[in-house]
Every structure is written in structure tokens, then in C-alpha cells.
Design a protein around this motif. Structure first.
Motif, PDB file in Angstrom:
ATOM      1  N   LEU A   7       0.748  -1.188   0.014  1.00 54.50           N
ATOM      2  CA  LEU A   7       0.012  -0.073   0.142  1.00 54.50           C
ATOM      3  C   LEU A   7       0.756   1.274   0.116  1.00 54.50           C
ATOM      4  CD1 LEU A   7      -2.867  -1.009   2.414  1.00 54.50           C
ATOM      5  CD2 LEU A   7      -2.693  -0.986   0.100  1.00 54.50           C
ATOM      6  N   SER A   8       2.151   1.205   0.704  1.00 50.77           N
ATOM      7  CA  SER A   8       2.937   2.339   0.800  1.00 50.77           C
ATOM      8  C   SER A   8       3.617   2.556  -0.563  1.00 50.77           C
ATOM      9  CB  SER A   8       3.881   2.145   1.785  1.00 50.77           C
ATOM     10  OG  SER A   8       4.824   3.290   1.964  1.00 50.77           O
ATOM     11  N   ASP A   9       3.806   1.585  -1.171  1.00 48.69           N
ATOM     12  CA  ASP A   9       4.255   1.822  -2.481  1.00 48.69           C
ATOM     13  C   ASP A   9       3.316   2.387  -3.493  1.00 48.69           C
ATOM     14  OD1 ASP A   9       6.669   1.010  -4.631  1.00 48.69           O
ATOM     15  OD2 ASP A   9       4.980  -0.169  -5.312  1.00 48.69           O
ATOM     16  N   ILE A  10       2.261   1.604  -3.761  1.00 47.72           N
ATOM     17  CA  ILE A  10       1.280   2.535  -4.403  1.00 47.72           C
ATOM     18  C   ILE A  10       0.910   3.648  -4.273  1.00 47.72           C
ATOM     19  CG2 ILE A  10      -1.001   1.969  -5.303  1.00 47.72           C
ATOM     20  CD1 ILE A  10      -0.766  -0.905  -4.779  1.00 47.72           C
ATOM     21  N   SER A  11       0.730   4.058  -3.046  1.00 41.82           N
ATOM     22  CA  SER A  11       0.189   5.401  -2.438  1.00 41.82           C
ATOM     23  C   SER A  11       1.389   6.472  -3.144  1.00 41.82           C
ATOM     24  CB  SER A  11       0.063   5.481  -1.096  1.00 41.82           C
ATOM     25  OG  SER A  11       0.993   5.434  -0.510  1.00 41.82           O
ATOM     26  N   GLY A  12       2.635   5.958  -3.032  1.00 45.07           N
ATOM     27  CA  GLY A  12       3.605   6.787  -3.506  1.00 45.07           C
ATOM     28  C   GLY A  12       3.756   7.261  -4.822  1.00 45.07           C
ATOM     29  N   ARG A  13       2.880   6.575  -5.722  1.00 45.60           N
ATOM     30  CA  ARG A  13       3.036   6.848  -7.138  1.00 45.60           C
ATOM     31  C   ARG A  13       2.083   7.901  -7.644  1.00 45.60           C
ATOM     32  NH1 ARG A  13       1.916   0.474  -9.226  1.00 45.60           N
ATOM     33  NH2 ARG A  13       3.545  -0.549  -7.876  1.00 45.60           N
ATOM     34  N   GLU A  14       2.658   8.973  -8.295  1.00 44.48           N
ATOM     35  CA  GLU A  14       1.823  10.243  -8.487  1.00 44.48           C
ATOM     36  C   GLU A  14       1.050   9.933  -9.606  1.00 44.48           C
ATOM     37  OE1 GLU A  14       2.811  14.949  -9.742  1.00 44.48           O
ATOM     38  OE2 GLU A  14       4.389  13.378  -9.203  1.00 44.48           O
ATOM     39  N   LYS A  15      -0.325  10.199  -9.606  1.00 46.52           N
ATOM     40  CA  LYS A  15      -1.381  10.197 -10.419  1.00 46.52           C
ATOM     41  C   LYS A  15      -1.999  11.483 -10.571  1.00 46.52           C
ATOM     42  CE  LYS A  15      -1.463   5.055 -11.078  1.00 46.52           C
ATOM     43  NZ  LYS A  15      -2.429   3.936 -11.343  1.00 46.52           N
ATOM     44  N   GLN A  16      -2.282  11.953 -11.765  1.00 53.08           N
ATOM     45  CA  GLN A  16      -3.083  13.292 -11.859  1.00 53.08           C
ATOM     46  C   GLN A  16      -3.917  13.332 -13.035  1.00 53.08           C
ATOM     47  OE1 GLN A  16      -0.382  16.419 -13.431  1.00 53.08           O
ATOM     48  NE2 GLN A  16      -1.281  17.944 -12.220  1.00 53.08           N
ATOM     49  N   VAL A  17      -4.959  14.069 -12.600  1.00 58.22           N
ATOM     50  CA  VAL A  17      -6.297  14.108 -13.373  1.00 58.22           C
ATOM     51  C   VAL A  17      -6.119  15.687 -13.811  1.00 58.22           C
ATOM     52  CG1 VAL A  17      -8.620  13.726 -14.048  1.00 58.22           C
ATOM     53  CG2 VAL A  17      -7.446  11.893 -12.967  1.00 58.22           C
ATOM     54  N   ILE A  18      -6.222  16.095 -15.028  1.00 57.55           N
ATOM     55  CA  ILE A  18      -6.388  17.572 -15.071  1.00 57.55           C
ATOM     56  C   ILE A  18      -7.579  17.707 -15.935  1.00 57.55           C
ATOM     57  CG2 ILE A  18      -5.154  19.573 -16.338  1.00 57.55           C
ATOM     58  CD1 ILE A  18      -2.515  18.074 -15.974  1.00 57.55           C
ATOM     59  N   VAL A  19      -8.514  18.460 -15.451  1.00 58.64           N
ATOM     60  CA  VAL A  19      -9.808  18.770 -15.971  1.00 58.64           C
ATOM     61  C   VAL A  19      -9.953  20.288 -16.735  1.00 58.64           C
ATOM     62  CG1 VAL A  19     -12.258  19.182 -15.884  1.00 58.64           C
ATOM     63  CG2 VAL A  19     -10.980  17.491 -14.270  1.00 58.64           C
TER      64      VAL A  19
END
Length: 235
Positions: A7-19
Motif C-alpha cells: 500500500l505504501s508503494d502504490i500510494s507513493g505513485r503520483e497520478k494526476q487528472v487535469i480537467v
């Protein structure tokens, strides 16, 4: 790798949605994705631009773009992963990949139970492979014994983990293996893991831990590599 490390590894991945929108239309999307650990940015378009659209970035890299109305329709519940993800248009595939490996930050027991049913149903329809499920309390397990009795009639190898033991012998007449003294790390998590035993196309996993006020944080995924890591954590 433990569940906590996953969970820590996944939460550290930056994902971004730009509207990109001429008004505040993007607030609808923010509400839909409010339970996800995502960065949602709004960029205002000139009022002469009527079509709002969304760009998805993962680790700063462009993954896809689509109109905001199409995206809202595409991710309206129930969100179910298609059997053949590669057959989707790239923009739609990017949405599934965005949701797939993104930590959710606030779901209640009812929502997690519905997600568990989706994964267990996928296992039942496949009819083979491995299924591992962790229940944090005996009463939670006892409420689901009928589900696992039905699953035991398939060719799935099933192990369930119930900290503190259970009353009676609810599944002793089935091939299900019940572990009443799991590793102390496992008993902190609600989890359902399924490996289809073949191509991995049906593999899926849910890992969640309670935070406060009956809310849970965690991830559900159809990524075969993440599912394999979860199985390794169970041992």
C-alpha cells in the motif's frame, strides 16, 4: 513485501487528472473520484470553448485524454474491469489503469463488501485457481460462510484467515482451509486475493485496513504483478 509495504508503494505513485473546462463542470468528476488518492487539477478554458476534456498523467507522463462527459459516463458505477483490457480504446484503457493501481482513501464496510463480492464472483465464474481471504473478526467470517461454502464446490484452492478463531466448525465439511492464528500483520487487513491459475487475466486483489470511524484505506487491483505480491505477503 508485506501488505503495508504494498500500500505504501502504490500510494507513493503520483497520478494526476487535469480537467480543462470553461466553468466548474469538473467538480462532478472530483465527487466521483473523491475516495481515490489522486491529484485533480482544474484549468479554465475560454468561455468560447464549450467542450470540457480531461487529461490523465501517471508519474508526470501523459496516459490519455477524453471528453469530460464521456469520462463521467464511463466510470459511473458499477465499474467492472472488461475481460479484454487491450481491446479498449487507449483513452478508456488509461482510465482503467488509473483506477486500477490507485489507493482509495475512504470507503465504508458496505462499499468494501460490495467490492469483495465482485472479486469472489469473478473467482466463482472462473472456477479454478487460488483464493485467499482475510476476515478481521469472527462474526465477519461467519456472515460469509454460505458464500465460501458455494465457492468450495469449484476447483478453487481456498484459504481463509480468521484471527482469534471461530465458534463451531462452519466449513469443516468442505475443502476450505481455515486459519485461526494468522500472522499478526495479516489480521490488521481485510483482504480478498484471487489467482486464476492460468493466464492471469482474471487475477484480482483487495487489500484494506481500517483507519477511523468505520472507514477503510486500501487498494483493489487487477494487475497480475500486484496480485502476485499480495499472495507472497500471505505466504
Amino acid at each position: 513485501m508485506s501488505f503495508g509495504e504494498i500500500l505504501s508503494d502504490i500510494s507513493g505513485r503520483e497520478k494526476q487528472v487535469i480537467v480543462y473546462a470553461p466553468d466548474d463542470t469538473g467538480t462532478d468528476l472530483a465527487e466521483v473520484l473523491a475516495t481515490r488518492n489522486l491529484t485533480i487539477d482544474h484549468r479554465r478554458l475560454p468561455s468560447i470553448s464549450s467542450e470540457s476534456f480531461v487529461i490523465i498523467r501517471d508519474g508526470g507522463e501523459f496516459q490519455g485524454a477524453m471528453s469530460l462527459p464521456d469520462l463521467l459516463e464511463f466510470i459511473s458505477p458499477p465499474i467492472r474491469r472488461p475481460q479484454n483490457l487491450d481491446a479498449l480504446a487507449p483513452k478508456h484503457r488509461a482510465v482503467y489503469e488509473l483506477l486500477d493501481d490507485t489507493v482509495f482513501v475512504s470507503l465504508d464496510r458496505r462499499q468494501l463488501l460490495a467490492t469483495s463480492r465482485e472479486l469472489e464472483d469473478r473467482a466463482w465464474r472462473t472456477g479454478r485457481g487460488r483464493l485467499r481471504a482475510g476476515f478481521q473478526r469472527a462474526d465477519a467470517f461467519e456472515a460469509q460462510t454460505d458464500v465460501y461454502r458455494e465457492l468450495s464446490a469449484t476447483d478453487i484452492d481456498i484459504d481463509v484467515y480468521v484471527p482469534g478463531g471461530v465458534s463451531g466448525a462452519p466449513l469443516d465439511d468442505t475443502p476450505v482451509t481455515v486459519h485461526t492464528d494468522p500472522d499478526s500483520d495479516l489480521d490488521r487487513y481485510w483482504f480478498v486475493l484471487f489467482d486464476d491459475g492460468a493466464s492471469g487475466a482474471q487475477n484480482c486483489a483487495l487489500i484494506a485496513r481500517e483507519t477511523e470511524g468505520g472507514k477503510y484505506q486500501g487498494v483493489w487491483t487487477y494487475n497480475p504483478e500486484l496480485v502476485a505480491q499480495a499472495f507472497e505477503a500471505v505466504g
